[in-house]
Design a protein around this motif. Sequence first.
Motif, PDB file in Angstrom:
ATOM      1  N   MET A 256      17.023 -26.591  11.837  1.00  0.00           N
ATOM      2  CA  MET A 256      16.888 -26.637  10.380  1.00  0.00           C
ATOM      3  C   MET A 256      15.423 -26.530   9.970  1.00  0.00           C
ATOM      4  O   MET A 256      15.083 -25.790   9.039  1.00  0.00           O
ATOM      5  CB  MET A 256      17.498 -27.920   9.832  1.00  0.00           C
ATOM      6  N   MET A 257      14.555 -27.253  10.687  1.00  0.00           N
ATOM      7  CA  MET A 257      13.130 -27.177  10.344  1.00  0.00           C
ATOM      8  C   MET A 257      12.601 -25.773  10.590  1.00  0.00           C
ATOM      9  O   MET A 257      11.782 -25.261   9.827  1.00  0.00           O
ATOM     10  CB  MET A 257      12.325 -28.191  11.166  1.00  0.00           C
ATOM     11  N   GLN A 258      13.054 -25.159  11.663  1.00  0.00           N
ATOM     12  CA  GLN A 258      12.602 -23.798  11.939  1.00  0.00           C
ATOM     13  C   GLN A 258      13.046 -22.858  10.818  1.00  0.00           C
ATOM     14  O   GLN A 258      12.283 -22.005  10.370  1.00  0.00           O
ATOM     15  CB  GLN A 258      13.142 -23.334  13.304  1.00  0.00           C
ATOM     16  N   HIS A 266       7.118 -18.691   6.082  1.00  0.00           N
ATOM     17  CA  HIS A 266       7.059 -17.489   6.935  1.00  0.00           C
ATOM     18  C   HIS A 266       6.348 -17.780   8.255  1.00  0.00           C
ATOM     19  O   HIS A 266       5.578 -16.959   8.747  1.00  0.00           O
ATOM     20  CB  HIS A 266       6.393 -16.326   6.186  1.00  0.00           C
ATOM     21  N   ILE A 267       6.622 -18.966   8.772  1.00  0.00           N
ATOM     22  CA  ILE A 267       6.017 -19.382  10.039  1.00  0.00           C
ATOM     23  C   ILE A 267       7.130 -19.603  11.055  1.00  0.00           C
ATOM     24  O   ILE A 267       8.170 -20.172  10.728  1.00  0.00           O
ATOM     25  CB  ILE A 267       5.229 -20.710   9.847  1.00  0.00           C
ATOM     26  N   ASP A 268       6.913 -19.103  12.297  1.00  0.00           N
ATOM     27  CA  ASP A 268       7.862 -19.392  13.369  1.00  0.00           C
ATOM     28  C   ASP A 268       7.483 -20.724  14.009  1.00  0.00           C
ATOM     29  O   ASP A 268       6.525 -20.798  14.773  1.00  0.00           O
ATOM     30  CB  ASP A 268       7.820 -18.282  14.432  1.00  0.00           C
ATOM     31  N   LEU A 269       8.215 -21.740  13.685  1.00  0.00           N
ATOM     32  CA  LEU A 269       7.922 -23.061  14.236  1.00  0.00           C
ATOM     33  C   LEU A 269       8.454 -23.120  15.662  1.00  0.00           C
ATOM     34  O   LEU A 269       9.623 -22.857  15.896  1.00  0.00           O
ATOM     35  CB  LEU A 269       8.620 -24.118  13.369  1.00  0.00           C
ATOM     36  N   PRO A 270       7.592 -23.431  16.634  1.00  0.00           N
ATOM     37  CA  PRO A 270       8.085 -23.479  18.014  1.00  0.00           C
ATOM     38  C   PRO A 270       8.978 -24.700  18.249  1.00  0.00           C
ATOM     39  O   PRO A 270       9.086 -25.578  17.392  1.00  0.00           O
ATOM     40  CB  PRO A 270       6.804 -23.569  18.840  1.00  0.00           C
ATOM     41  N   TRP A 427       0.344 -27.132  11.363  1.00  0.00           N
ATOM     42  CA  TRP A 427       1.509 -27.971  11.148  1.00  0.00           C
ATOM     43  C   TRP A 427       1.821 -28.704  12.431  1.00  0.00           C
ATOM     44  O   TRP A 427       1.926 -28.088  13.485  1.00  0.00           O
ATOM     45  CB  TRP A 427       2.712 -27.133  10.720  1.00  0.00           C
ATOM     46  N   SER A 428       1.910 -30.001  12.335  1.00  0.00           N
ATOM     47  CA  SER A 428       2.266 -30.804  13.502  1.00  0.00           C
ATOM     48  C   SER A 428       3.651 -31.390  13.244  1.00  0.00           C
ATOM     49  O   SER A 428       3.822 -32.253  12.370  1.00  0.00           O
ATOM     50  CB  SER A 428       1.227 -31.917  13.678  1.00  0.00           C
ATOM     51  N   VAL A 429       4.639 -30.904  13.951  1.00  0.00           N
ATOM     52  CA  VAL A 429       6.009 -31.387  13.768  1.00  0.00           C
ATOM     53  C   VAL A 429       6.578 -31.720  15.142  1.00  0.00           C
ATOM     54  O   VAL A 429       6.544 -30.874  16.046  1.00  0.00           O
ATOM     55  CB  VAL A 429       6.904 -30.321  13.107  1.00  0.00           C
ATOM     56  N   PHE A 430       7.040 -32.927  15.326  1.00  0.00           N
ATOM     57  CA  PHE A 430       7.605 -33.305  16.620  1.00  0.00           C
ATOM     58  C   PHE A 430       8.608 -34.438  16.448  1.00  0.00           C
ATOM     59  O   PHE A 430       8.702 -35.056  15.385  1.00  0.00           O
ATOM     60  CB  PHE A 430       6.495 -33.715  17.604  1.00  0.00           C
ATOM     61  N   TYR A 431       9.363 -34.664  17.525  1.00  0.00           N
ATOM     62  CA  TYR A 431      10.312 -35.776  17.547  1.00  0.00           C
ATOM     63  C   TYR A 431       9.697 -36.977  18.256  1.00  0.00           C
ATOM     64  O   TYR A 431       8.959 -36.807  19.237  1.00  0.00           O
ATOM     65  CB  TYR A 431      11.565 -35.406  18.334  1.00  0.00           C
TER      66      TYR A 431
END
Lengths: 587, 587
Positions: A256-258, A266-270, A427-431
Amino acid sequence: MKTGLRTHTCGELTINDLNKNVRLCGWVQKVRDLGKFCFLDLRDRYGITQISFRTDRNADLYEQARKLGREFVISVEGTVIERESKNPQLPTGDIEIMPETLTILSSAQLPPFLIENETDGSEELRMQYRYLDIRRPMVANNLILRSQVVKAVREYLDGLGFIETETPNLIKSTPEGARDFIVPSRLHPGTFYALPQSPQILKQLLMVAGMDRYYQICKCYRDEDFRGDRQPEFTQIDCEMSFVEQEDILQTFEGMMQHIFKTILHIDLPTLPRLTYDECMSKYGSDKPDLRFEMPMVDLGEIIKGIEFPVFQQALESKGVIVGLCATGAGNFSRKQIDKYTDFVKEPHRGLKGLIYLKINDDGSIKSSIDKFATPEQLQAIAQKCNAQAGDMVFILADTKSKVRKAGGDLRLELGKELNLINKNKWSVFYVIDFPLFERDEETGAVMSVHHPFVMPNMDDWKHVDSDPTAVRALCYDMVMNGSEIMSGSIRIHRRDVQDKIFSYLGLTEEEKQEKFGFLLQAFEFGAPPHGGCAFGLDRMVMLFAGGETIRDVIAFPKNSNGRDVMLDAPASVDQDALDMVGIKVK
Amino acid sequence: MKTGLRTHTCGELTINDLNKNVRLCGWVQKVRDLGKFCFLDLRDRYGITQISFRTDRNADLYEQARKLGREFVISVEGTVIERESKNPQLPTGDIEIMPETLTILSSAQLPPFLIENETDGSEELRMQYRYLDIRRPMVANNLILRSQVVKAVREYLDGLGFIETETPNLIKSTPEGARDFIVPSRLHPGTFYALPQSPQILKQLLMVAGMDRYYQICKCYRDEDFRGDRQPEFTQIDCEMSFVEQEDILQTFEGMMQHIFKTILHIDLPTLPRLTYDECMSKYGSDKPDLRFEMPMVDLGEIIKGIEFPVFQQALESKGVIVGLCATGAGNFSRKQIDKYTDFVKEPHRGLKGLIYLKINDDGSIKSSIDKFATPEQLQAIAQKCNAQAGDMVFILADTKSKVRKAGGDLRLELGKELNLINKNKWSVFYVIDFPLFERDEETGAVMSVHHPFVMPNMDDWKHVDSDPTAVRALCYDMVMNGSEIMSGSIRIHRRDVQDKIFSYLGLTEEEKQEKFGFLLQAFEFGAPPHGGCAFGLDRMVMLFAGGETIRDVIAFPKNSNGRDVMLDAPASVDQDALDMVGIKVK
């Protein structure tokens, strides 16, 4: 967007529309009167179009136009012509309108502040006239961004077979940590509904009901004191799935975040990194670290052993910790700056006794507040362990684990800001996973849920529950973005016996269990599927996308920090009749 | 829908999946034990798959399976094989699963009612265990249908540039006709928020704010007595547009209904007819007639003149009306049936003095209750005027206009049902326009808004406002579907002077205007665009699509007719602490 009153919006006419007869409506952004002609910028949500009034074409119209005030609402009919001096900043910058008619739809008083992105209005004033504040493009754009995020979320979840289901807002008071707002009932005087703090139990009941995949973007209500950036009503993207394991949920919402990142930015979130709670706490002193910069806390326990500095010895003896924090480029901090950070870690809610520093000089030599206790080699070893280079500063914190983590995490964040280490374009996104199930109240020692009492324990650890309840990990996870927790969730308990046991650990009596959660426990007796879910804080997520400072930036009509809507003047007193009707009295 | 616990749902396996090794999860719908083998129907939201346990393959598994109770939650791993006796009723009816493992995920008590579409549970019992009721496919399907309608609405409005914007739910009490629910404030003891009856004023402020096109699918709250099919919280599709005329709105939302019909029902809904309020009232005695059947009221004023029947003479003298209603195929009504309808129109809230009938015999002759007063030719003329054929019955109603309309409209509907004239496969959707702006309270004679005080008058009629306010038409419209009002809207006032005048006509003092609507009047001074909008009742619309009888059928967790949630047991009493906190006392 054609309507009976306009042929086009103020944002769509270009050189391709030359010679068209058009009718536009909008607000007067400004009028530049140049004597024989004047230019009027007409604004609506879609953009700005220039209208040019010329005495040599229509002197009457020019006279009317030059007298128009800011924010008048007008309608203009005319012809699209090419501009002499074009404005490449504006999508409509190649054209202007040569008007034939001008109609004032509404006049306007001078607004109390400038309706532009850079405004002179204080927040209080802008909130009082929020309907004017929203006219500023950056505020309107935040609301539009919010609707786009919500649309992307729905697209994604609809595509995966989630059913958007509304749960009620007039429910029963069930303690979920914060205070409930209560709503007196007129038909049953003396009783109250509560507004939901979240649809937690209701969505679990939807899983028991077999709905399998549920979501809802819904208001939640918490009657809290307004420390920090909170609102009494806020919006949650609330989701739940059946027949899933933690891994299913982590993957679904990573997806969902991706999708949101792709659609909105318009960013490919890894693939999202996964950090354990312990890793976060020991390296960054926080369960929601801002990882747009590194600066981990480095354990110095081994290295420090030979240094006979009393603070270190005390920390080691009391099973505390000693950590180093390398502040990149802070080697030139003045004594005053160092004192500031020392005071910072000594503030009562952090409670350290001091702060040790090692300044790495340009020539590689080290100046330190523990020069007297440590050899140059020992200092070099510390610097090396912390990966410090010439021109850096290492701060050392030593105390109990919880104090060092709290103070170290805060100091890390403070230094990150001060030293401009936070890359605003990153962008810093993590679990964060493997949270503990329970924590102990520091004062009473009582066992409390870290998240809420419906979280499923990690059954690998369940054997420790009686001997060491805080060592039991939970099937529980957060998503962190740029240092903010934007999502929290868990696998839920679906078995009555486990839920019952958890309630007992939390100190609920049989009566309390029955009164507060009886219907949930009963529901678990009729075939509850394994299930889990999560909730995203929509306001905070959109705020981060918008680059805002507070969630008020992305809420159409927010309350102020005192819980008041200053525009509507709410809350307010109500007629005695209304109180009599519901059988209550103000004390 | 693959997850860690299942490879497929119970609704997707077909002959194309033969020999696959699969794992399914779900609820035990039933087990048919045939001695040497048993068939288990496994159910989830997506469908039912048959699992066949055979003693000759795995006697242990068979033993476990035959003991499973209804609504146990299980997981089964096995191979997809072709069924010997196929079930063409079921999408999965060509296959079954030959299981290798069986795991009980949750056991279940015997449910208190049958979890099938045809159930033995009373509504009260089903509401108490709503999470079991939702397992019945027809209830789950209603919730899914609801989500599909909402999705179609969003698709359509998003496509037209509407911005979904949330408005607050903790607002100020503003009287909109019904009673507000109030919420005591803890931070400002003695004051209260109110839950919105609708976002009416807030969406108008969003137009003043320049948002141009707004929508929101939101909960609204009205503390009403529960006559009819009402809920204290209900859901509205709330829309507003700027720079529009009535025609723009009628076309936009006609388009929305066409999109919904196409998406949900695969029906091409034609252009919506538009009936004036007067036409509706005079022909059907209602502003929301069910036009799935005709049966108009026919004015008999001229024809009746020669008939010296006292009731007719009274009606004519008191400027009342005399209308005929042709009940197709009712010519064989018994005396008892006629008496029943006579009593029906005489009920106190209808208040007619009687009901005249003309029975058209098979030979074309007429038997009537006014045989003594009218010649056969006069009766034939009435029958002809009403378009009555042999075998029909004409009822005549005579009294004041308002009584005849009320009674005639009700009688028409009652006869339509009794005579099975309502084509359940037909959709009747149309607009009602040209509502009056004001009506008079029958008791006090005071002028009141027909809709609400923000409706723009039709300026063609504005000149009559002082002499005959109820003759002023409003720019106001409803959409009616199958006899229910599903949408209501209007062009709004956007000028302070007009709004001020309307408030005055409604009897508001300057102080009341200021206290209740001060911020709206002020907003109109800063450049308000012409605007208008509407709101759809989502619950009712979905109920009609679902063919339901009550809106409770399409609400996940509805309240009962007494405003109670019997599952949650809300409203309930709350702790004294909670009351002290907000500074109130129960009387």
